[in-house]
Design a protein around this motif. Sequence first.
Motif, PDB file in Angstrom:
ATOM      1  N   TRP A 138       0.836  -1.197   0.000  1.00  9.68           N
ATOM      2  CA  TRP A 138       0.000   0.000   0.000  1.00  9.68           C
ATOM      3  C   TRP A 138       0.871   1.247   0.000  1.00  9.68           C
ATOM      4  CZ3 TRP A 138      -3.910  -1.642   4.418  1.00  9.68           C
ATOM      5  CH2 TRP A 138      -4.540  -2.834   4.038  1.00  9.68           C
ATOM      6  N   PHE A 139       1.965   1.219   0.754  1.00 15.39           N
ATOM      7  CA  PHE A 139       2.897   2.352   0.767  1.00 15.39           C
ATOM      8  C   PHE A 139       3.535   2.530  -0.613  1.00 15.39           C
ATOM      9  CE2 PHE A 139       4.038   1.196   5.462  1.00 15.39           C
ATOM     10  CZ  PHE A 139       2.735   1.461   5.845  1.00 15.39           C
ATOM     11  N   LEU A 140       3.870   1.408  -1.241  1.00 15.34           N
ATOM     12  CA  LEU A 140       4.533   1.414  -2.534  1.00 15.34           C
ATOM     13  C   LEU A 140       3.709   2.166  -3.577  1.00 15.34           C
ATOM     14  CD1 LEU A 140       7.124   0.080  -3.792  1.00 15.34           C
ATOM     15  CD2 LEU A 140       5.623  -1.797  -4.527  1.00 15.34           C
ATOM     16  N   ALA A 141       2.389   1.989  -3.521  1.00 10.60           N
ATOM     17  CA  ALA A 141       1.506   2.585  -4.524  1.00 10.60           C
ATOM     18  C   ALA A 141       1.118   4.027  -4.214  1.00 10.60           C
ATOM     19  CB  ALA A 141       0.233   1.735  -4.665  1.00 10.60           C
ATOM     20  N   GLU A 142       1.418   4.507  -3.010  1.00  7.30           N
ATOM     21  CA  GLU A 142       1.092   5.896  -2.666  1.00  7.30           C
ATOM     22  C   GLU A 142       2.287   6.755  -3.098  1.00  7.30           C
ATOM     23  OE1 GLU A 142       0.527   9.122  -2.227  1.00  7.30           O
ATOM     24  OE2 GLU A 142       1.583   8.969  -0.312  1.00  7.30           O
ATOM     25  N   PHE A 143       2.313   7.112  -4.377  1.00  9.65           N
ATOM     26  CA  PHE A 143       3.505   7.720  -4.972  1.00  9.65           C
ATOM     27  C   PHE A 143       3.753   9.158  -4.530  1.00  9.65           C
ATOM     28  CE2 PHE A 143      -0.030   8.376  -7.890  1.00  9.65           C
ATOM     29  CZ  PHE A 143       0.056   9.732  -8.189  1.00  9.65           C
ATOM     30  N   ASN A 144       2.747   9.824  -3.972  1.00  7.13           N
ATOM     31  CA  ASN A 144       2.941  11.216  -3.556  1.00  7.13           C
ATOM     32  C   ASN A 144       3.945  11.360  -2.413  1.00  7.13           C
ATOM     33  OD1 ASN A 144       0.851  12.590  -5.234  1.00  7.13           O
ATOM     34  ND2 ASN A 144      -0.513  11.216  -4.119  1.00  7.13           N
ATOM     35  N   HIS A 145       4.135  10.309  -1.645  1.00  7.22           N
ATOM     36  CA  HIS A 145       4.986  10.443  -0.459  1.00  7.22           C
ATOM     37  C   HIS A 145       6.479  10.379  -0.781  1.00  7.22           C
ATOM     38  CE1 HIS A 145       5.825   6.049  -0.316  1.00  7.22           C
ATOM     39  NE2 HIS A 145       6.740   6.344   0.587  1.00  7.22           N
ATOM     40  N   TYR A 146       6.837   9.883  -1.960  1.00  8.30           N
ATOM     41  CA  TYR A 146       8.263   9.673  -2.247  1.00  8.30           C
ATOM     42  C   TYR A 146       9.066  10.969  -2.210  1.00  8.30           C
ATOM     43  CZ  TYR A 146       7.195   4.863  -3.605  1.00  8.30           C
ATOM     44  OH  TYR A 146       6.796   3.545  -3.602  1.00  8.30           O
ATOM     45  N   VAL A 147       8.499  12.051  -2.721  1.00 11.44           N
ATOM     46  CA  VAL A 147       9.229  13.320  -2.754  1.00 11.44           C
ATOM     47  C   VAL A 147       9.526  13.814  -1.339  1.00 11.44           C
ATOM     48  CG1 VAL A 147       7.160  14.777  -2.834  1.00 11.44           C
ATOM     49  CG2 VAL A 147       9.308  15.606  -3.834  1.00 11.44           C
ATOM     50  N   LYS A 148       8.683  13.409  -0.370  1.00  7.09           N
ATOM     51  CA  LYS A 148       8.933  13.800   1.018  1.00  7.09           C
ATOM     52  C   LYS A 148      10.093  13.007   1.619  1.00  7.09           C
ATOM     53  CE  LYS A 148       3.999  14.723   1.620  1.00  7.09           C
ATOM     54  NZ  LYS A 148       2.767  14.353   2.360  1.00  7.09           N
ATOM     55  N   PRO A 218      -8.399  -2.927  -3.504  1.00  7.39           N
ATOM     56  CA  PRO A 218      -9.704  -3.291  -2.926  1.00  7.39           C
ATOM     57  C   PRO A 218      -9.697  -3.418  -1.409  1.00  7.39           C
ATOM     58  CG  PRO A 218      -9.210  -4.648  -4.841  1.00  7.39           C
ATOM     59  CD  PRO A 218      -7.960  -3.882  -4.535  1.00  7.39           C
ATOM     60  N   GLU A 219      -8.555  -3.834  -0.842  1.00 10.23           N
ATOM     61  CA  GLU A 219      -8.507  -4.011   0.610  1.00 10.23           C
ATOM     62  C   GLU A 219      -8.612  -2.672   1.343  1.00 10.23           C
ATOM     63  OE1 GLU A 219      -6.939  -7.413  -1.469  1.00 10.23           O
ATOM     64  OE2 GLU A 219      -6.305  -5.306  -1.529  1.00 10.23           O
ATOM     65  N   ILE A 220      -7.968  -1.642   0.801  1.00 14.84           N
ATOM     66  CA  ILE A 220      -8.108  -0.313   1.409  1.00 14.84           C
ATOM     67  C   ILE A 220      -9.527   0.193   1.213  1.00 14.84           C
ATOM     68  CG2 ILE A 220      -7.290   2.071   1.444  1.00 14.84           C
ATOM     69  CD1 ILE A 220      -4.594   1.178   0.577  1.00 14.84           C
ATOM     70  N   GLN A 221     -10.120  -0.126   0.072  1.00 11.51           N
ATOM     71  CA  GLN A 221     -11.514   0.260  -0.171  1.00 11.51           C
ATOM     72  C   GLN A 221     -12.428  -0.348   0.875  1.00 11.51           C
ATOM     73  OE1 GLN A 221     -13.201   2.173  -3.218  1.00 11.51           O
ATOM     74  NE2 GLN A 221     -14.130   2.378  -1.185  1.00 11.51           N
ATOM     75  N   ARG A 222     -12.179  -1.608   1.230  1.00 14.37           N
ATOM     76  CA  ARG A 222     -12.995  -2.257   2.263  1.00 14.37           C
ATOM     77  C   ARG A 222     -12.839  -1.567   3.610  1.00 14.37           C
ATOM     78  NH1 ARG A 222     -11.204  -8.320   1.858  1.00 14.37           N
ATOM     79  NH2 ARG A 222     -12.258  -8.460   3.894  1.00 14.37           N
TER      80      ARG A 222
END
Length: 234
Positions: A138-148, A218-222
């Motif tokens: 889930w962290f891997l796919a949240e690409f906005n955080h990489y620049v931080k 889908p798991e985060i959606q749940r």
Amino acid sequence: MRRLAFFVEGYSEMLFVEQLLLEIANRSQVRIEQRSIKGGRKVPRSMITVKAAAPDEGQQYFVLIFDCGGDHQVRTRLKEEHQGLTEAGYEKIICIRDVRPDFSRAEIAQLAAGLEKGLIPGLVPVDFILSTMELEAWFLAEFNHYVKIDPLITNEAIFAAIGFDPAIDDPATRDEPANDLRQCYALGGKTYEKSESGRTISALDYAYIYTNLVCRIPEIQRIANHIDEFLTPA
């Protein structure tokens, strides 16, 4: 006061759930308490309050998050607390655990079925959610955080390094997400360790997770659906 409980593998998952809750909820209306459960076999079982809930000032919602001390303990801790949480008026329990390292991708269906077995009928309903293969997916796919973490960690650099585009690819296809994240951070001369994931938890864009990433995972959606339903007045 309405009540919801989470059982998670460890401290990182507890922080992630708390931050997602705060993103979705009106902060003035929800109280969140964190507890850690340890022992039970060779040493006496104990429960400590990691972070106490804010004072009761008439908030409508109360969420209790248990750090179970390992993937293999999530179902065990749930069974230990299931009756008591039911009697305390909890509406639902959400359990979150990784698939690896205890199970392979081929064993996911078997793991999911096993988690459901042996629960006492009539108690508060439980939903087991598996992060495939690890929460780090889930962290891997949240690409906005990489620049931080470091400006050098771009989507293009990540794709060149590991063949994964965080903006569009399905992280559930990755066999070792934590190692992937480690390689991503190395692009900026940084490290990632599960035991030191607080930096990542703080850097994640929870608004993006709630509004966009749910469409890819889908798991985060749940989880988001459970929280939305809980926070919707009856």
